[in-house]
Design a protein around this motif. Structure first.
Motif, PDB file in Angstrom:
ATOM      1  N   ALA A  80      36.761  33.884  35.624  1.00 21.34           N
ATOM      2  CA  ALA A  80      35.694  34.836  35.309  1.00 21.34           C
ATOM      3  C   ALA A  80      35.964  36.186  35.965  1.00 21.34           C
ATOM      4  CB  ALA A  80      34.347  34.285  35.765  1.00 21.34           C
ATOM      5  N   GLY A  81      36.408  36.166  37.214  1.00 22.01           N
ATOM      6  CA  GLY A  81      36.710  37.414  37.910  1.00 22.01           C
ATOM      7  C   GLY A  81      37.845  38.179  37.249  1.00 22.01           C
ATOM      8  N   LEU A  82      38.874  37.468  36.818  1.00 18.58           N
ATOM      9  CA  LEU A  82      39.996  38.123  36.143  1.00 18.58           C
ATOM     10  C   LEU A  82      39.561  38.748  34.820  1.00 18.58           C
ATOM     11  CD1 LEU A  82      42.827  35.510  36.800  1.00 18.58           C
ATOM     12  CD2 LEU A  82      42.675  37.823  37.750  1.00 18.58           C
ATOM     13  N   LEU A  83      38.716  38.038  34.071  1.00 22.09           N
ATOM     14  CA  LEU A  83      38.217  38.580  32.813  1.00 22.09           C
ATOM     15  C   LEU A  83      37.349  39.810  33.051  1.00 22.09           C
ATOM     16  CD1 LEU A  83      37.331  35.289  30.884  1.00 22.09           C
ATOM     17  CD2 LEU A  83      39.173  36.900  30.356  1.00 22.09           C
ATOM     18  N   ASP A  84      36.489  39.755  34.071  1.00 24.11           N
ATOM     19  CA  ASP A  84      35.657  40.918  34.380  1.00 24.11           C
ATOM     20  C   ASP A  84      36.516  42.107  34.811  1.00 24.11           C
ATOM     21  OD1 ASP A  84      33.296  39.763  33.694  1.00 24.11           O
ATOM     22  OD2 ASP A  84      32.565  39.456  35.726  1.00 24.11           O
ATOM     23  N   LEU A  85      37.550  41.842  35.596  1.00 24.16           N
ATOM     24  CA  LEU A  85      38.452  42.912  36.029  1.00 24.16           C
ATOM     25  C   LEU A  85      39.098  43.587  34.823  1.00 24.16           C
ATOM     26  CD1 LEU A  85      40.021  44.464  38.206  1.00 24.16           C
ATOM     27  CD2 LEU A  85      41.628  42.537  38.314  1.00 24.16           C
ATOM     28  N   ALA A  86      39.571  42.775  33.880  1.00 26.76           N
ATOM     29  CA  ALA A  86      40.170  43.336  32.666  1.00 26.76           C
ATOM     30  C   ALA A  86      39.125  44.100  31.846  1.00 26.76           C
ATOM     31  CB  ALA A  86      40.787  42.221  31.820  1.00 26.76           C
ATOM     32  N   ALA A  87      37.903  43.554  31.763  1.00 25.02           N
ATOM     33  CA  ALA A  87      36.861  44.186  30.959  1.00 25.02           C
ATOM     34  C   ALA A  87      36.465  45.540  31.537  1.00 25.02           C
ATOM     35  CB  ALA A  87      35.642  43.271  30.881  1.00 25.02           C
ATOM     36  N   PHE A  88      36.235  45.607  32.845  1.00 26.59           N
ATOM     37  CA  PHE A  88      35.842  46.875  33.453  1.00 26.59           C
ATOM     38  C   PHE A  88      36.956  47.911  33.318  1.00 26.59           C
ATOM     39  CE2 PHE A  88      32.858  44.229  36.138  1.00 26.59           C
ATOM     40  CZ  PHE A  88      31.717  44.710  35.517  1.00 26.59           C
ATOM     41  N   THR A  89      38.192  47.480  33.399  1.00 25.00           N
ATOM     42  CA  THR A  89      39.309  48.414  33.235  1.00 25.00           C
ATOM     43  C   THR A  89      39.342  48.980  31.822  1.00 25.00           C
ATOM     44  OG1 THR A  89      40.596  47.183  34.890  1.00 25.00           O
ATOM     45  CG2 THR A  89      41.797  48.675  33.446  1.00 25.00           C
ATOM     46  N   MET A  90      39.163  48.100  30.828  1.00 29.14           N
ATOM     47  CA  MET A  90      39.180  48.566  29.438  1.00 29.14           C
ATOM     48  C   MET A  90      37.988  49.477  29.140  1.00 29.14           C
ATOM     49  SD  MET A  90      40.579  45.422  27.065  1.00 29.14           S
ATOM     50  CE  MET A  90      39.762  44.062  27.895  1.00 29.14           C
ATOM     51  N   VAL A  91      36.807  49.117  29.646  1.00 24.26           N
ATOM     52  CA  VAL A  91      35.614  49.923  29.368  1.00 24.26           C
ATOM     53  C   VAL A  91      35.711  51.288  30.045  1.00 24.26           C
ATOM     54  CG1 VAL A  91      33.132  50.095  29.829  1.00 24.26           C
ATOM     55  CG2 VAL A  91      34.099  47.970  28.927  1.00 24.26           C
ATOM     56  N   GLY A 103      36.853  45.175  25.251  1.00 22.48           N
ATOM     57  CA  GLY A 103      36.419  45.111  26.644  1.00 22.48           C
ATOM     58  C   GLY A 103      35.056  44.455  26.785  1.00 22.48           C
ATOM     59  N   MET A 104      34.132  44.776  25.889  1.00 17.48           N
ATOM     60  CA  MET A 104      32.804  44.169  25.961  1.00 17.48           C
ATOM     61  C   MET A 104      32.853  42.685  25.606  1.00 17.48           C
ATOM     62  SD  MET A 104      30.617  46.353  27.068  1.00 17.48           S
ATOM     63  CE  MET A 104      28.985  45.835  26.530  1.00 17.48           C
ATOM     64  N   ALA A 105      33.705  42.312  24.663  1.00 21.83           N
ATOM     65  CA  ALA A 105      33.844  40.891  24.330  1.00 21.83           C
ATOM     66  C   ALA A 105      34.438  40.109  25.501  1.00 21.83           C
ATOM     67  CB  ALA A 105      34.724  40.731  23.085  1.00 21.83           C
ATOM     68  N   VAL A 106      35.440  40.688  26.159  1.00 22.41           N
ATOM     69  CA  VAL A 106      36.034  40.036  27.331  1.00 22.41           C
ATOM     70  C   VAL A 106      34.992  39.919  28.442  1.00 22.41           C
ATOM     71  CG1 VAL A 106      37.777  40.288  29.148  1.00 22.41           C
ATOM     72  CG2 VAL A 106      38.381  40.721  26.766  1.00 22.41           C
ATOM     73  N   LYS A 107      34.172  40.937  28.584  1.00 19.17           N
ATOM     74  CA  LYS A 107      33.091  40.893  29.570  1.00 19.17           C
ATOM     75  C   LYS A 107      32.105  39.768  29.251  1.00 19.17           C
ATOM     76  CE  LYS A 107      29.745  44.064  31.718  1.00 19.17           C
ATOM     77  NZ  LYS A 107      29.129  45.404  31.604  1.00 19.17           N
ATOM     78  N   GLY A 108      31.823  39.568  27.962  1.00 18.27           N
ATOM     79  CA  GLY A 108      30.965  38.456  27.564  1.00 18.27           C
ATOM     80  C   GLY A 108      31.578  37.115  27.898  1.00 18.27           C
ATOM     81  N   ALA A 109      32.900  36.996  27.738  1.00 20.19           N
ATOM     82  CA  ALA A 109      33.569  35.750  28.107  1.00 20.19           C
ATOM     83  C   ALA A 109      33.472  35.504  29.609  1.00 20.19           C
ATOM     84  CB  ALA A 109      35.036  35.804  27.669  1.00 20.19           C
ATOM     85  N   GLY A 110      33.645  36.567  30.398  1.00 18.06           N
ATOM     86  CA  GLY A 110      33.497  36.419  31.842  1.00 18.06           C
ATOM     87  C   GLY A 110      32.087  36.036  32.236  1.00 18.06           C
TER      88      GLY A 110
END
Length: 441
Positions: A80-91, A103-110
């Motif tokens: 979850a932390g890795l997905l959030d890290l990727a999501a915040f970077t993309m956003v 990025g928002m979809a990855v954030k939803g997965a996290g």
């Protein structure tokens, strides 16, 4: 390590991991929509981004809860932390619609992955150290309070940081270069969220030990996760108390959807313009999180005074009364109506904050460790589904008191579920209602 020390350590680590996970989400609340706008995105595109987040979270909610029960809490929290890290970077750095939507979809997965493992780790650890009758409510209340406090601090910092740097948003002046600048002022809080996520990952890896599990290969995961999900759904279908908890979570989701959808427009109406209204809403959101934290802190006291089940009834009832106050003052202006509206707003978050830990204490005493994270995912899914449905209904109703009354009715229905208590326990489980009522007497 003595039992008392083990319990204190588990509580401290659970509180810390709650803060580190939710602080980044708080940092992104205030600047996120304005950042999308400054990137040149239309309102329809922004709605699509949020839909991508919500749909991903709903679709993955139950399977990811089952993964936590099969693979372990720490592994899922790290993912979850890795997905959030990727999501915040993309956003924060994305300049095109497809990157921001991804990025928002990855954030939803996290978000789906994170909706149970930390709490399940805490309960597993406490019960391993002190047995199945160990006090859970105190730690759950502190974790919930820490979550609300992290969101409050994050919202304030995320909204104020660009202005403190002298880089306040001015979309009219900079919109022409929004697609060429990689880092905009409003990107800074979201980038800071990514940095905090790195700290979260390090902490989970170093401070959340859990008992070793047998190796889980792909075949075992494919076999065990669906079975765990099915057992979680059956528990909600056959156990009266768990069903009540899930329905109450849905009622809370309806109340939150009502407040979150209607409050920004009301703040803008009070302030006189959208920009000042946005600042006022950021302050209101922070105050709401503070009230939620206070409610969570008071949850153990409420349970001791009234008993666990009746404490939930009183807390949800207080939140429903808060929405009634907001409805009663919806069309009035002046100091008195605004003061009553502020009291109502505070009551909603105070009541929901106090109800959550007591509901979850009852839930954890009803489920086994093998299905704990799945049960939390079912609870989160109920909240999100009812929130989505209530949001659609609120959006279709005319402005005025009626939408607020709908939210109040939904939350009042959740409170009324707790009038009757003391149903027979499920097979092989203690009766939580009676146990907690005895503790409260």
């Amino acid at each position: 390590m003595t039992e008392a020390v083990a319990l204190r350590t588990a509580r401290r680590r659970y509180v810390t991991v709650s803060v580190l996970f939710w602080l980044p989400l708080g940092l992104a609340i205030a600047p996120q929509l304005l950042l999308f706008t400054e990137r040149g995105m239309t309102l329809a595109a922004i709605a699509g981004f949020f839909a991508a987040h919500s749909l991903t979270a709903v679709v993955l909610e139950l399977p990811t809860g089952g993964l936590s029960d099969v693979l372990g809490r720490r592994a899922i929290l790290v993912t979850a932390g890795l997905l959030d890290l990727a999501a915040f970077t993309m956003v924060s750095l994305g300049t095109t619609a497809w990157v921001l939507a991804l990025g928002m979809a990855v954030k939803g997965a996290g978000r789906a992955l994170s909706s149970g493992p930390a709490e399940a780790w805490y309960v597993d650890t406490v019960q391993a150290a002190a047995g199945p009758d160990a006090d859970l409510r105190t730690g759950l209340a502190r974790g919930s309070a820490a979550t609300s406090a992290a969101l409050a601090v994050g919202t304030l910092v995320g909204g104020a940081l660009p202005w403190l740097l002298g880089l306040g948003p001015d979309p009219g002046a900079r919109l022409s270069r929004a697609t060429s600048d990689l880092v905009l002022p409003l990107s800074v809080p979201v980038l800071l969220a990514a940095v905090v996520d790195v700290v979260f990952l390090v902490y989970v890896l170093t401070a959340l030990p859990e008992p070793p599990r047998p190796p889980a290969g792909l075949r075992a995961v494919l076999r065990d996760v669906p079975a765990t999900v099915r057992s979680g759904l059956r528990l909600g279908g056959h156990d009266v108390l768990v069903r009540r908890i899930l329905l109450s979570a849905g009622a809370a989701g309806g109340a939150l959807a009502t407040v979150e959808l209607l409050s920004p427009g009301r703040a803008a109406a009070v302030a006189g313009d959208a920009e000042t209204g946005a600042v006022l809403f950021a302050g209101l959101a922070c105050a709401g999180f503070v009230c939620s934290a206070l409610g969570s802190h008071l949850a153990p006291l409420a349970a001791r005074v009234a008993g666990g089940a009746h404490a939930v009834l009183i807390s949800l009832g207080a939140g429903a009364c808060g929405l009634l106050l907001l409805a009663a003052t919806a069309t009035f202006h002046g100091a008195l109506p605004l003061g009553l509206a502020a009291v109502g707003f505070a009551l909603v978050y105070l009541g929901l904050g106090a109800a959550g830990p007591n509901e979850n204490d009852l839930l954890h005493r009803r489920v086994t460790p093998a299905g704990r994270a799945t049960a939390l995912s079912v609870q989160s899914l109920a909240l999100q589904l009812v929130a989505g449905l209530t949001g659609l209904l609120v959006g279709a109703l005319p402005s005025g008191p009626l939408p607020w009354l709908l939210g109040s009715a939904v939350l009042a229905a959740g409170a009324l579920l707790w009038i009757r208590t003391g149903e027979p326990a499920a097979t092989g489980a203690p009766d939580p209602d009676r146990t907690l009522e005895a503790q409260g007497s």
